[in-house]
Design an enzyme around this catalytic site. Structure first.
Site, PDB file in Angstrom:
ATOM      1  N   ARG A  65       3.042  -4.477  11.780  1.00 60.73           N
ATOM      2  CA  ARG A  65       4.368  -5.089  11.860  1.00 60.73           C
ATOM      3  C   ARG A  65       5.243  -4.321  12.846  1.00 60.73           C
ATOM      4  NH1 ARG A  65       8.394  -6.424   6.765  1.00 60.73           N
ATOM      5  NH2 ARG A  65       8.184  -4.187   6.343  1.00 60.73           N
ATOM      6  N   ASP A 118      13.466   0.554   0.920  1.00 65.71           N
ATOM      7  CA  ASP A 118      13.291   0.609   2.365  1.00 65.71           C
ATOM      8  C   ASP A 118      14.564   0.102   3.010  1.00 65.71           C
ATOM      9  OD1 ASP A 118      13.203  -2.161   2.232  1.00 65.71           O
ATOM     10  OD2 ASP A 118      11.111  -2.337   2.858  1.00 65.71           O
TER      11      ASP A 118
END
Length: 555
Positions: A183, A471
């Site tokens: 990603r 996150d």
């Protein structure tokens, strides 16, 4: 020596077969540490130059589109399914490329950053897929960006080994390792340690997306194919089918550039922004030769809802973050539409990540995490998802058990249609939950955001806080809720008005509660939090000012 490239192709065998070749001078301004030249080769930088020459202008246009769309929603124009693309949605005949080799069974995917230790742990985890994350689970320090590329380079070649400062040796020992899906950063982020020269002769910061993608693809695509899989990518933060088309053109050019068949690349798009939820068919269509599926990126999706509706009045205010679950109206509508849309087109539907994580030192916390994650994955498998995410290796058996119970020996349930699902535009923005904002919830938002940002400034992108995996996306929810609560004159359930002054008091309290150590970044984290949660303006992403102020190095 500072690596540079003029943007010309490395040799005739890698030139595009058609079209003129523009140039864009690439200059690396970040420090060059041990082995960095293995990633920042002249040929790789030439490829980055080609990508920026061809696509940087279109990236800028797409970011301008985002601003216009957000302005429209903020001024009362709710998003709708696009009338100009109705023919794409109404055409029942087209299908997407679907799974590439190694992606046929995705029932459990582990996510995590790409430092050597976490790379090895992911490859030994027993998951079907590893989301190798250079985005929200990685703090984009220059060291993390390039050394993450080195970890992936070594892992793909079977030569990754790591010795911790304590002397513990980590090696890949699994007979079957997960398929890697990398990603890159989203279109909105820049890589300030790399510049390119635009057509006007200006030296501009490179695209974080193109740097992450380009270095990984250039070095590893052919080796991955030799290994029996392929170059696969998760695409984050997409807001429109035009952004998907931009990625598709990047993929087509890249395949031609290194000489691999069209359609070799496979992407999975995260549907984690509100605008993208209204264009799932169109996103699949634009990427149809390269796409394997869609993912329900739950945390960023909640953040996107708050960001777009932050100024639209009290009825769009959400309660405590912990109360915004997958079963509230707008989250339920979006996930059901995602599964239906994917399976109609032959694409995989991948579920999201529950934030609960086990604690090997606390059996009670671990038992609660297993129970919460099991319920979450049971719901996803029952709804038709083909796989799901976990953030910790101990959760893989828990998630796998729920998907095994539904899938059995089948690799997926793409053939399961959901004709009963009929989602209206109004359902996708139905945020009525009917629960209050608690004083504990406000304190938690301030505390979690500051503690996460502090870790992020030290180079950590995925952090366990209060037995939850945090996150960048969860930190975004925390700070954006605080901003919205202040600007919408909200009060807590005990009558406390949520004001700037009240939050400033909580910031002081949090700084007194945390354990301070030499070299910590809590003061810097508090300054960033004040900027992105207490300012009159609303920065679109907290990571942009934090990156520009604190993570950019000089050579």
């Amino acid at each position: 020596m500072t690596p540079t490239a003029t943007g010309t192709a490395p040799d005739e065998t890698t030139r595009p077969t058609t079209g003129p070749i523009p140039t864009a001078a690439i200059v690396v301004t970040g420090p060059i540490r041990e082995r960095y030249e293995e990633i920042l080769t002249p040929d790789a930088l030439a490829f980055l130059g080609e990508l920026h020459a061809r696509f940087a202008g279109r990236r800028h246009d797409r970011l301008a589109d985002r601003l216009r769309r957000r302005f429209e929603i903020g001024n009362g124009h709710d998003p709708q399914f696009r009338p100009d693309t109705a023919h794409i949605r109404d055409d029942a005949d087209w299908r997407v490329a679907g799974a590439g080799p190694g992606l046929e069974d995705r029932r459990v995917e582990i996510t995590g950053p790409t430092d050597p230790k976490m790379t090895i742990n992911a490859l030994n985890s027993g998951a079907k897929v590893w989301l190798a994350d250079q985005e929200d689970a990685t703090s984009p320090t220059w060291r993390n960006v390039i050394e993450g590329q080195l970890s992936l380079y070594d892992a793909i070649r079977g030569q990754l080994r790591y010795t911790s400062p304590e002397g513990k040796v980590y090696e890949v020992t699994a007979a079957q390792t997960p398929t890697i899906v990398m990603r890159p950063r989203g279109w909105h982020l820049t890589e300030n340690h790399v510049t390119f020269t635009d057509r006007a002769g200006r030296a501009l910061a490179a695209s974080g997306s193109l740097v992450d993608y380009g270095l990984y693809f250039f070095h590893n695509a052919k080796r991955l194919i030799e290994n029996g899989v392929g170059p696969y990518f998760y695409l984050p933060k997409i807001e429109s089918s035009e952004e998907a088309k931009l990625w598709d053109d990047v993929f087509t050019f890249s395949e031609d550039y290194i000489g691999i068949p069209h359609g070799t690349i496979r992407a999975t798009v995260l549907i984690e922004t509100l605008p993208a939820a209204f264009e799932m068919d169109e996103i699949l269509f634009e990427l149809r030769d390269h796409i394997a599926g869609l993912n329900a990126g739950r945390w960023d999706y909640i953040f996107s809802m708050i960001k777009n509706y932050r100024g639209r009045g009290a009825r769009f205010v959400l309660p405590d973050r912990s109360q915004v679950t997958m079963t509230v109206p707008f989250m339920r509508a979006y996930t059901e539409l995602l599964v239906k849309t994917c399976h109609k087109r032959g694409a995989f539907a991948i579920g999201g990540m529950s934030a609960f994580i086990p604690n090997r030192r606390d059996p009670e916390v671990t038992a609660q995490a297993f129970e919460k994650v099991s319920a979450d994955k049971k719901r996803e498998a029952g709804d038709g998802f083909d796989g799901t995410w976990v953030a910790h290796p101990d959760l893989i058996p828990v998630a796998r058990a729920e998907f095994d119970a539904v899938l059995g020996d089948r690799p997926n349930q793409v053939d399961r249609q959901r004709p009963e699902v009929q989602v209206k535009a109004s359902q996708l923005i139905d945020v009525h939950i009917g629960l209050p904002i608690s004083t504990a919830g406000v304190h938690a938002n301030v505390s979690v955001a500051i503690r996460y940002i502090e870790a992020w400034l030290r180079g950590l992108g995925a952090v366990a806080i209060d037995n939850l995996m945090e996150d960048a996306a969860t930190a975004e929810i925390s700070r954006s809720q605080v901003w919205q609560w202040i600007h919408q004159d909200r009060s807590t359930d005990d009558g406390t008005k949520i004001t700037r002054e009240y939050i400033e008091g909580l910031i002081t309290r949090v700084l007194e509660e945390v354990t301070r150590t030499e070299g910590d970044r809590f003061d810097d984290a508090a300054a960033i939090f004040e900027e992105v949660a207490l300012g009159e303006d609303f920065p679109s992403f907290l990571t942009i000012p934090a990156y520009n102020r604190f993570l950019v190095e000089s050579a």
